[in-house]
Each structure stands twice: as structure tokens, then as C-alpha cells.
Design an enzyme around this catalytic site. Structure first.
Site, PDB file in Angstrom:
ATOM      1  N   ASN A   7     -26.357 -76.371 112.915  1.00 38.33           N
ATOM      2  CA  ASN A   7     -25.792 -75.023 112.830  1.00 38.33           C
ATOM      3  C   ASN A   7     -26.724 -74.092 113.606  1.00 38.33           C
ATOM      4  O   ASN A   7     -27.777 -73.701 113.124  1.00 38.33           O
ATOM      5  CB  ASN A   7     -25.706 -74.607 111.355  1.00 38.33           C
ATOM      6  CG  ASN A   7     -25.073 -73.244 111.171  1.00 38.33           C
ATOM      7  OD1 ASN A   7     -24.747 -72.559 112.136  1.00 38.33           O
ATOM      8  ND2 ASN A   7     -24.908 -72.841 109.924  1.00 38.33           N
ATOM      9  N   ARG A  90     -21.465 -76.785 113.729  1.00 38.43           N
ATOM     10  CA  ARG A  90     -20.706 -75.633 113.261  1.00 38.43           C
ATOM     11  C   ARG A  90     -20.524 -74.684 114.451  1.00 38.43           C
ATOM     12  O   ARG A  90     -21.490 -74.297 115.093  1.00 38.43           O
ATOM     13  CB  ARG A  90     -21.495 -74.936 112.159  1.00 38.43           C
ATOM     14  CG  ARG A  90     -20.743 -73.773 111.625  1.00 38.43           C
ATOM     15  CD  ARG A  90     -21.515 -73.065 110.569  1.00 38.43           C
ATOM     16  NE  ARG A  90     -20.657 -72.075 109.961  1.00 38.43           N
ATOM     17  CZ  ARG A  90     -21.063 -71.209 109.078  1.00 38.43           C
ATOM     18  NH1 ARG A  90     -22.318 -71.231 108.685  1.00 38.43           N
ATOM     19  NH2 ARG A  90     -20.240 -70.336 108.570  1.00 38.43           N
ATOM     20  N   HIS A 179     -15.373 -68.282 107.781  1.00 38.94           N
ATOM     21  CA  HIS A 179     -15.763 -69.079 106.605  1.00 38.94           C
ATOM     22  C   HIS A 179     -14.745 -70.197 106.376  1.00 38.94           C
ATOM     23  O   HIS A 179     -14.595 -70.676 105.251  1.00 38.94           O
ATOM     24  CB  HIS A 179     -15.784 -68.229 105.308  1.00 38.94           C
ATOM     25  CG  HIS A 179     -16.859 -67.203 105.251  1.00 38.94           C
ATOM     26  ND1 HIS A 179     -16.651 -65.960 104.718  1.00 38.94           N
ATOM     27  CD2 HIS A 179     -18.154 -67.241 105.623  1.00 38.94           C
ATOM     28  CE1 HIS A 179     -17.774 -65.254 104.782  1.00 38.94           C
ATOM     29  NE2 HIS A 179     -18.692 -66.019 105.330  1.00 38.94           N
ATOM     30  N   ARG A 240     -21.739 -55.066 105.745  1.00 42.56           N
ATOM     31  CA  ARG A 240     -20.513 -54.772 106.516  1.00 42.56           C
ATOM     32  C   ARG A 240     -19.534 -53.979 105.669  1.00 42.56           C
ATOM     33  O   ARG A 240     -19.383 -54.256 104.474  1.00 42.56           O
ATOM     34  CB  ARG A 240     -19.841 -56.076 106.956  1.00 42.56           C
ATOM     35  CG  ARG A 240     -20.586 -56.800 108.048  1.00 42.56           C
ATOM     36  CD  ARG A 240     -19.874 -58.094 108.424  1.00 42.56           C
ATOM     37  NE  ARG A 240     -20.835 -59.164 108.520  1.00 42.56           N
ATOM     38  CZ  ARG A 240     -20.566 -60.442 108.344  1.00 42.56           C
ATOM     39  NH1 ARG A 240     -19.339 -60.840 108.048  1.00 42.56           N
ATOM     40  NH2 ARG A 240     -21.506 -61.344 108.460  1.00 42.56           N
ATOM     41  N   GLU A 384     -20.887 -76.355 103.166  1.00 44.05           N
ATOM     42  CA  GLU A 384     -20.306 -76.376 104.509  1.00 44.05           C
ATOM     43  C   GLU A 384     -20.794 -77.572 105.319  1.00 44.05           C
ATOM     44  O   GLU A 384     -20.044 -78.130 106.110  1.00 44.05           O
ATOM     45  CB  GLU A 384     -20.616 -75.057 105.225  1.00 44.05           C
ATOM     46  CG  GLU A 384     -19.751 -73.930 104.680  1.00 44.05           C
ATOM     47  CD  GLU A 384     -20.249 -72.549 105.031  1.00 44.05           C
ATOM     48  OE1 GLU A 384     -21.288 -72.140 104.481  1.00 44.05           O
ATOM     49  OE2 GLU A 384     -19.602 -71.878 105.838  1.00 44.05           O
TER      50      GLU A 384
END
Ligand code: ADP
Length: 399
Positions: A7, A90, A179, A240, A384
Site C-alpha cells: 500500500n 492497493r 474505501h 474533511r 483491507e
């Protein structure tokens, strides 16, 4: 099969070696400060964590050091690199062309490159990681797993924005969602855990971490998702803003004499619960502690976060015309009982009843709702890397 999971960020690289049969992690770690100086963390499962400062001008040196650590005669978990049979990467944005995980070839590389426009911070770094693995382990299959692919099954009325069609035609401006690897993994695990029918079930997954998003999953397919063209839309997040009236951007830019790039930086980096708590923290552990000590801004931040989650859950019940299960995941979803409680407090109309004692649990898989609750609410830790491993093995075996 031993699979190396990579990743890549712009200056970091997280990695794991997973044995696909046992689904156990054999070693993991991170390379940080790539391009600056370089630090490698390596930890074999059950062994000591080693941290080494080592020069990493580029991701090539970082991956070379990871491979060396993996075959180190003393602490390595592999006898030789031949044991690695595939590499799973990823990748943030697949754009409109890459709608599912793919074995990397020239066409896939070109499409990831093309989607860099949509994922400018991540896609170039993801490509560097792929190219470095191709160079250092020639002939091994590399698989790209996209954060956006789970969202590619949305119906057009859910993914189109109500703006002139030319922007969709020219730039493929649409809802992609992110996601995806986590939502796909957690929705599948929810179906297994609760014994639901994969072809006849309605699941809502709340992935609540620093970045946060929700998906509606009907019959194992994603039918709506809260993030959009970029990960800025949807829920209130750590830093955010999530959803807001787009006219606010013009208003603030004009009054504060800032340009749109600066505005977007503020919405990405200085907003969310961080902003609502008056700059206190984006971390829910700090917010919870402050709220308990009477800090009203921290309380407001938590309430606004939970309210937005509950509003989306309501919307997604409508999107699927019902819901069988709601699952919480991500750092906040797995650990913050107060958030789960506040979200569910808005959802009594669905016949949801929460077991207070169960809600004290954290970081494990459990059912949160009472036996007589009309909707089953559970917590399922996301994984993940394991999801990427499963995708990688499936594609390599199908070759
Ligand atoms: P990322 O989006 O970076 O992958 P994570 O899913 O790891 O984020 O979630 C990180 C967030 O989870 C932290 O910022 C913090 O808000 C929250 N978190 C982690 N542990 C706890 C805890 N024990 N209690 C409350 N919140 C927690």
C-alpha cells in the site's frame, strides 16, 4: 500461497506478507520518509518490532529493503523471495475504465496513469510501487485492487450528479466512492457472520475512521456510497467537511480572497470534527475525553458526526427499501461505543434496540443489537490487506 501486500503512499509504503491458506499475517511493517531520509519498520508475527534508519531516495530502495528484511536469515519469515507468489497492490482510483481488480499489464498501468487526474496524491505513488515490484521481482504477477471498484455497480441515477451531461461525457465526473475494499470485505463478512442470504439481503456498512464513508449493499452489490468523485463528499470526517452547499466555496473565496485550491485544502485538511471542535483534535479519543470534561465544542463535533451518519443510514434504508443489518467498522466504528450509541439513538424508528453491555466491547467482531431488535447491528473489524490478498489469489488462480 504467500502474497506480498503493498500500500504505497507518496512518501510511505505499508506492507504485509500473508499466507493465503491460513489467512495469517506472517510479517508486516512500513517504510516512512521515502525521498527524505528513510525508516523501515519490520515485524515478524510473534517477534520483535525492528526499526532501522536506511536511505530510501525512492520507492525502489524501500521495496528492496523490505525484501531484504523478509529473507533476513535471523528474523526473516521467508527462506527466499521465490516463496512470494504474487503481489497485491492497493490502488486508490480506477477511474471509469478499471471497474474491478486486475492483473497488472501495460493496459492496466496506462489506465491507472490516466486516473491520476482523479487521485493525484495516490495513483502516481501506487504506480511507483507497482513498477518497483515489476523491476525487483520480474515475472511475478502483480494485482491492482482499486478503492473505487466496489462503487462501480451503482445504478446511473445514483452515480450521476445533476450537472450538465458534457462534464460526465468529457471528464467522467460521477460518484465513484472509496474505501471499496473495506466495504466489500465487511459487507461479505456481515452476510457470513449473520447467516444472511448473499442474493437476498440489505446491508449498510458504516466505515468510520479518519476518512469515513457509508455504503448501501443490496444482494452483495453496492447500490449507493457516500463518497463521490473524491473522498471529500459525504460524512463529517476527521479533517474533511463532507457534504456542504457548494455556494459556500464561492462565498468564502470571495470574502477571504483565497483561491479554489486553498479552499479545497481547507475543506480537506482543516475541517470536519477538527474544525467543529475549534481545532482541538481530529481523534475521537481526544474528543471524547474533552467532551467528558465539559468541552462543548468537542461535544458538538461528536454530535454532528453521529447525526450525519444517522442521516445517511436513513437515506440508504430508503435506497434499498429496507435494511437487514447495519455494521460498524474502521477505527471509530470498531472502538468508539459513544459514537455507535449516538448514531443508533437516531434510529429507534427502525425498531433497533442496542445492548448497552455489548456496546462496551471494542476492536472485535460482535453483535451490538438485542435479540428482539428489528435490524441486526454488528461490529466487524475491517481488514483491507486480507481483502486484497483474497482478490489477488482469486485472480492469479483464475489465470
Ligand atoms: P484511517 O482512516 O486513517 O485508516 P482508522 O480507521 O485507523 O483511520 O481510524 C482512526 C481513528 O479511529 C482515530 O483517529 C480515532 O479517532 C479512532 N479511534 C481509534 N481507537 C479509538 C478508541 N479506542 N476510541 C475511540 N476512537 C478511536
Amino acid at each position: 500461497m504467500k502474497v506480498l501486500i503493498i500500500n504505497c503512499g507518496s512518501s510511505s509504503l505499508k506492507y504485509q506478507i500473508i499466507d493465503s491458506e491460513s489467512e495469517q499475517v506472517e510479517a508486516k511493517g512500513i517504510c516512512e520518509r521515502i525521498g527524505l531520509d528513510g525508516r523501515l519498520t519490520y515485524q515478524p508475527t510473534g517477534g520483535e518490532k525492528e526499526v532501522t534508519d536506511a536511505p530510501m531516495p525512492t520507492h525502489n530502495e524501500a521495496i528492496t529493503l523490505v525484501l531484504k528484511a523478509l529473507v533476513n536469515p535471523k528474523t526473516g519469515v521467508l527462506k527466499s523471495l521465490d516463496e512470494i507468489q504474487a503481489i497485491g497492490h492497493r490502488v486508490l482510483h480506477g477511474g471509469a475504465k478499471l471497474t474491478e481488480s486486475r492483473i497488472v499489464d501495460d493496459e492496466v498501468i496506462a489506465a491507472i496513469d490516466e486516473a491520476s487526474d482523479l487521485g493525484p496524491l495516490h495513483n502516481p505513488a501506487n504506480l511507483i510501487g507497482i513498477r518497483a515490484c515489476q523491476k525487483l521481482m520480474p515475472g511475478k504477477p502483480n494485482v491492482a485492487v482499486f478503492d473505487t471498484s466496489f462503487g462501480m455497480t451503482l445504478p446511473e441515477y445514483a452515480y450521476r450528479y445533476a450537472i450538465p451531461t458534457k462534464y460526465y461525457d468529457k471528464y467522467k465526473i460521477r460518484r465513484y466512492g472509496f474505501h471499496g475494499t473495506s466495504h466489500s470485505f465487511v459487507s461479505k463478512e456481515t452476510i457470513k457472520f449473520l447467516g444472511l442470504d448473499p442474493d437476498n439481503s440489505k446491508v449498510i456498512v458504516c466505515h468510520l475512521g479518519n476518512g469515513a464513508s457509508i455504503t448501501a449493499v443490496k444482494n452483495s452489490k453496492c447500490v449507493d456510497t457516500s463518497m463521490g468523485l473524491t473522498p471529500l463528499e459525504g460524512l463529517v470526517m476527521g479533517t474533511r467537511s463532507g457534504d456542504l452547499d457548494p455556494a459556500i466555496l464561492q462565498y468564502i473565496c470571495n470574502h477571504e480572497k483565497i483561491d479554489i485550491n486553498e479552499m479545497l485544502r481547507i475543506l480537506n485538511k482543516e475541517s470536519g470534527v477538527m474544525a467543529l471542535s475549534n481545532g482541538l483534535s481530529s481523534d475521537f479519543r481526544d474528543l471524547e475525553e474533552a467532551m467528558d470534561n465539559g468541552n462543548t465544542a468537542a461535544g458538538l463535533a461528536i454530535d454532528a458526526f453521529c447525526y450525519r451518519v444517522a442521516k445517511y443510514v436513513g437515506a440508504y434504508v430508503a435506497a434499498m427499501n429496507g435494511v437487514d443489518a447495519i455494521t460498524f467498522t474502521g477505527g471509530i466504528g470498531e472502538n468508539a461505543g459513544i459514537v455507535r450509541k449516538k448514531v443508533l439513538a437516531h434510529l429507534g424508528y427502525l425498531g433497533i434496540a442496542m445492548d448497552e453491555e455489548q456496546n462496551m466491547k471494542r476492536g472485535e467482531r460482535f453483535i451490538l443489537s438485542t435479540k428482539d431488535s428489528k435490524v441486526t447491528v454488528s461490529v466487524i473489524p475491517t481488514n483491507e490487506e486480507l481483502a486484497i490478498c483474497r482478490e489477488t489469489v482469486a485472480l492469479v488462480n483464475a489465470q
